[in-house]
Write an enzyme that holds these catalytic residues in place. Structure first.
Site, PDB file in Angstrom:
ATOM      1  CB  CYS A   2     -93.312  -0.337  -0.482  1.00  0.00           C
ATOM      2  SG  CYS A   2     -93.615  -0.715   1.241  1.00  0.00           S
ATOM      3  NE  ARG A  27     -96.102  -2.156  -6.419  1.00  0.00           N
ATOM      4  CZ  ARG A  27     -94.943  -2.719  -6.738  1.00  0.00           C
ATOM      5  NH1 ARG A  27     -94.711  -3.038  -7.977  1.00  0.00           N
ATOM      6  NH2 ARG A  27     -94.032  -2.935  -5.848  1.00  0.00           N
ATOM      7  CD1 TRP A  76     -98.970  -4.388   3.215  1.00  0.00           C
ATOM      8  CD2 TRP A  76     -99.101  -4.899   1.047  1.00  0.00           C
ATOM      9  NE1 TRP A  76     -99.789  -5.471   3.089  1.00  0.00           N
ATOM     10  CE2 TRP A  76     -99.887  -5.817   1.789  1.00  0.00           C
ATOM     11  CE3 TRP A  76     -99.030  -5.038  -0.323  1.00  0.00           C
ATOM     12  CZ2 TRP A  76    -100.587  -6.859   1.183  1.00  0.00           C
ATOM     13  CZ3 TRP A  76     -99.727  -6.079  -0.917  1.00  0.00           C
ATOM     14  CH2 TRP A  76    -100.503  -6.973  -0.186  1.00  0.00           C
ATOM     15  CG  ASN A 102     -90.252   0.635  -2.287  1.00  0.00           C
ATOM     16  OD1 ASN A 102     -90.944   1.326  -1.550  1.00  0.00           O
ATOM     17  ND2 ASN A 102     -90.574   0.367  -3.542  1.00  0.00           N
ATOM     18  N   GLY A 103     -87.815  -1.507   0.812  1.00  0.00           N
ATOM     19  CA  GLY A 103     -86.783  -2.439   1.265  1.00  0.00           C
ATOM     20  C   GLY A 103     -86.773  -2.524   2.776  1.00  0.00           C
ATOM     21  CD  GLU A 482     -97.052 -23.875  -7.407  1.00  0.00           C
ATOM     22  OE1 GLU A 482     -95.916 -24.144  -7.008  1.00  0.00           O
ATOM     23  OE2 GLU A 482     -97.542 -22.737  -7.309  1.00  0.00           O
ATOM     24  CE  LYS A 486     -98.860 -20.900  -4.510  1.00  0.00           C
ATOM     25  NZ  LYS A 486     -97.930 -20.741  -5.608  1.00  0.00           N
ATOM     26  CD  GLU A 489     -97.032 -18.884  -1.184  1.00  0.00           C
ATOM     27  OE1 GLU A 489     -97.487 -19.691  -2.025  1.00  0.00           O
ATOM     28  OE2 GLU A 489     -96.299 -17.939  -1.498  1.00  0.00           O
ATOM     29  CG  HIS A 505     -91.094 -46.854  -0.127  1.00  0.00           C
ATOM     30  ND1 HIS A 505     -90.647 -48.141   0.023  1.00  0.00           N
ATOM     31  CD2 HIS A 505     -91.491 -46.733  -1.411  1.00  0.00           C
ATOM     32  CE1 HIS A 505     -90.738 -48.775  -1.142  1.00  0.00           C
ATOM     33  NE2 HIS A 505     -91.255 -47.945  -2.032  1.00  0.00           N
ATOM     34  CE  LYS A 597     -95.028  -7.777  -5.622  1.00  0.00           C
ATOM     35  NZ  LYS A 597     -95.215  -7.613  -7.033  1.00  0.00           N
TER      36      LYS A 597
HETATM   37  O1  M6R Z   1     -89.552 -14.176  -8.189  1.00  0.00           O
HETATM   38  P1  M6R Z   1     -89.265 -15.646  -8.195  1.00  0.00           P
HETATM   39  O2  M6R Z   1     -90.094 -16.376  -9.196  1.00  0.00           O
HETATM   40  O3  M6R Z   1     -87.804 -15.966  -8.388  1.00  0.00           O
HETATM   41  O4  M6R Z   1     -89.655 -16.174  -6.768  1.00  0.00           O
HETATM   42  C1  M6R Z   1     -89.361 -17.494  -6.399  1.00  0.00           C
HETATM   43  C2  M6R Z   1     -90.168 -17.907  -5.185  1.00  0.00           C
HETATM   44  O5  M6R Z   1     -89.824 -17.116  -4.087  1.00  0.00           O
HETATM   45  C3  M6R Z   1     -91.674 -17.805  -5.442  1.00  0.00           C
HETATM   46  O6  M6R Z   1     -92.043 -18.534  -6.572  1.00  0.00           O
HETATM   47  C4  M6R Z   1     -92.465 -18.318  -4.241  1.00  0.00           C
HETATM   48  O7  M6R Z   1     -92.232 -19.675  -4.070  1.00  0.00           O
HETATM   49  C5  M6R Z   1     -93.942 -18.025  -4.470  1.00  0.00           C
HETATM   50  N1  M6R Z   1     -94.303 -16.786  -3.859  1.00  0.00           N
HETATM   51  C6  M6R Z   1     -94.809 -19.101  -3.971  1.00  0.00           C
HETATM   52  O8  M6R Z   1     -96.148 -18.828  -4.276  1.00  0.00           O
END
Ligand code: M6R
Length: 602
Positions: A2, A27, A76, A102-103, A482, A486, A489, A505, A597
């Protein structure tokens, strides 16, 4: 995501609000709308599912666009279906007030029931609509729009950035709570936006609304309120030069373009920061204390930012020999802090509630806080002693990719500069790290080229796999973590990361015929044994980063020592694989389920 825009000024308010919406289009959104006041007191109100371009037609029909106040929104959908009726601006019962929001309003259902009981008629299914009716209820003769809005939000729980237009008077009022909103003045007019990129070409400076600030704009110009009384406008911030640099490219999804942009981002960070490393200028320029006066470095963050922090921590500990901790921000409350601690708080958005709460729990005179963020006007930045911009430019996809690379490289540059300023670290190792740093953009580009085809094939091969393991050792471990983040997620498949030495272990019990096991190879020779343990059980190993020399048809695995932050480029195939698998499974890679986000609740 949004987006909010608003303008009050001498003329062309609707065009300005619409143009700003166009700058927010990158966005992503599913509907857009605009409401504006014409000089004769009538209202233009248009909403569409056909893109911001469709609003241009409506605005273009305005004779010479004489509108003097306008609000706009790109939506969005998260609550309520995608429909023209649910698009903002939302209208009150009397057709006088319009709201963009927004929110999320957590108590919307209870408020709606109360407002309906009081005779208000609702036209949509979205939580935001309660706001416009609450303002309508609060507006009485003698109560200004700003006060009515301030009253309305006392009933809300959740997060909001709101702008209200009174189409009869042409006044605007705005407030925010846990959701960003900025205000700027230029050319005799006042702008509001949720993202500085929306108004970057129009203004040079902007102010950020703190939680519960109210700004009312009428013919007398903007007035700032807080809890009923007036307050001074917040400080001015310069518009950052990366505000308009959204990723564009050949992919239909933002994530693909953000992944591809990473060599460019790596170059941007190094061009900006590496000249200040060798002489410690970067460190001193941030006003940071000498590392000689620091007993411990504590790096904190969440999710991908925490992983970036772990990579950066390696520079202080492996290269600088400094006691260094990495802390999960949401778990910081019970930490015992040493007095001479340098805290490095990493957050892409700078608005993550867990990170802000972690700072709240620091004892008085705890030492210095350095914020490493992609948003230098964020709450985190404003609450820290020093701030460094990670220069990733606007990020759209929920999954962090280019911001990870930018955070690691920014943090590495700052850390190397701090060590140089304090003359710490073995000089041969420092030189090797500086060479590796300079080579990073090419290494990232090469990883993109090398893995594009194989990742697509791997995704096809593993589309039915229900779970994945990610292994690493030492500085490679954080990239394995990481990669697992990914993958889960984006694909919604189970993915676990473990130190490879822990396999025997417990996690080895998960490995059976065909189990996909990604191994981030940082050159640790013990990985060969770990890999043998997996293959002996039928697991399928996908080794990332190995260096192999082919001698007469025989593959020789070369040992190597990577930089103190580990094999950064190894994250590229892991990002690409996660995206490829998710696309194959028809997931929305820009908007994974259940995730936001910016996580502004703790
Ligand atoms: O805005 P931030 O970097 O503080 O966000 C932290 C996490 O929420 C963020 O990195 C989240 O893990 C990612 N969207 C993962 O891809």
């Amino acid at each position: 995501m949004c987006g909010i825009t608003a303008y009050r000024g001498p003329t062309a308010a609707a065009s300005r609000a619409r143009n700003a919406l166009e700058r927010l289009e990158y966005r992503g959104y599913d509907s857009a709308g605009i409401a504006a006041r014409r000089p004769d007191g009538s209202t233009m109100h248009a909403r569409t599912l056909s893109g911001v371009a469709a609003l241009a037609v409506v605005v273009g029909e305005e004779p010479a666009d004489a509108t003097t106040a306008a609000i706009g929104h790109t939506r969005w959908a998260t609550h309520g279906e995608v429909s023209e009726a649910n698009a903002h601006p939302l209208e009150d019962c009397g057709g006088r007030l319009y709201v963009v929001h927004n929110g999320i309003i957590d108590n919307a259902d209870a408020l709606r029931a109360r407002l309906v009981g009081a005779g208000h008629r609702f036209a949509t299914g979205v939580d935001s609509e309660v706001i416009v009716h609450l303002v309508e209820q609060a507006q009485r003769p003698g109560v200004g729009l700003g006060d009515a809005l301030a009253d309305a939000v006392t009933h809300l729980s959740g997060s909001w950035a709101v702008v209200v237009l009174d189409a009869r008077s042409g006044a605007l009022a705005a407030t925010a709570h846990g959701s960003p909103l900025i205000c700027a003045e230029a050319g005799g007019g006042t702008f509001f936006a949720s993202d500085v990129g929306a108004i970057a070409p129009e203004v040079d400076e902007f102010r950020v609304l703190e939680d519960d600030d109210v700004v009312e704009v009428d013919a007398a110009g903007p007035r700032w309120h807080r809890s009923g009384g007036s307050c001074r406008p917040r400080g001015l911030w310069p518009v950052p030069r990366t505000a308009l640099l959204a990723s564009t490219g050949r992919h239909r999804d933002h994530m693909g373009n953000e992944i591809d942009e990473q060599p460019l981002i790596a170059r941007r960070v190094l061009e900006a920061l590496s000249p200040g490393i060798a002489d410690g200028r970067l460190w001193r320029g941030l006003g940071l204390p000498s590392l000689d006066g620091i007993d411990r470095v504590a790096v904190l963050g969440c999710g991908t930012s925490l992983h970036a922090g772990r990579a950066v921590a390696g520079v202080f500990s492996r290269l600088g020999g400094m006691p260094t901790r990495t802390l999960v921000a949401s778990e910081v409350a019970h930490e015992v802090w040493e007095p001479r601690t340098l805290v490095i708080a990493i957050s892409q958005s700078g608005e993550t509630a867990d990170v802000l709460r972690a700072l709240d729990s620091l004892p008085p005179r705890h030492g210095t806080v350095l914020a490493l963020t992609n948003n230098t006007s964020s709450t985190l930045a404003r609450r820290s002693d020093a701030v460094i911009d990670c220069l990733a430019g606007p990020k759209v996809g929920v999954a962090a990719t280019k911001t990870f690379i930018a955070q690691v490289l920014t943090g590495v540059c700052v850390a190397l500069s701090g060590l140089a300023a304090a003359d710490r670290g073995d000089s041969a190792c420092v030189d090797a790290d500086l060479r590796a740093l300079a080579a990073t953009p090419d290494a990232v580009a090469a990883a993109l080229d090398t893995w594009r085809g194989p990742c697509a094939q791997l995704a096809a091969d593993h589309a039915r796999a229900s779970g994945f393991l990610f292994l690493g050792r030492g500085a490679g471990l954080v990239y394995a973590a990481e990669g697992a983040l990914k993958l889960k997620e984006l694909s919604y498949r189970w993915a676990e990361a473990h130190p490879a030495g822990e396999l025997k272990h417990g996690p080895l019990a998960l490995v059976t015929t065909g189990t996909p096991v990604f191994v981030v190879d940082n050159g640790d020779p013990r990985l060969d044994v770990d890999i043998a343990e997996v293959t002996a059980r039928g697991g399928r190993v996908i080794r990332i980063g190995e260096r192999v020399l082919n001698v007469g048809g025989v593959a020789l695995h070369l040992p190597r020592t990577g930089p103190s932050w580990g094999p950064l480029e190894s994250v590229i195939p892991l990002q690409m694989f996660a995206r490829e698998l998710a696309l194959r499974l028809h997931r929305n890679v820009d908007k994974p389920r259940n995730l936001a986000k910016s996580v502004t609740v703790s």
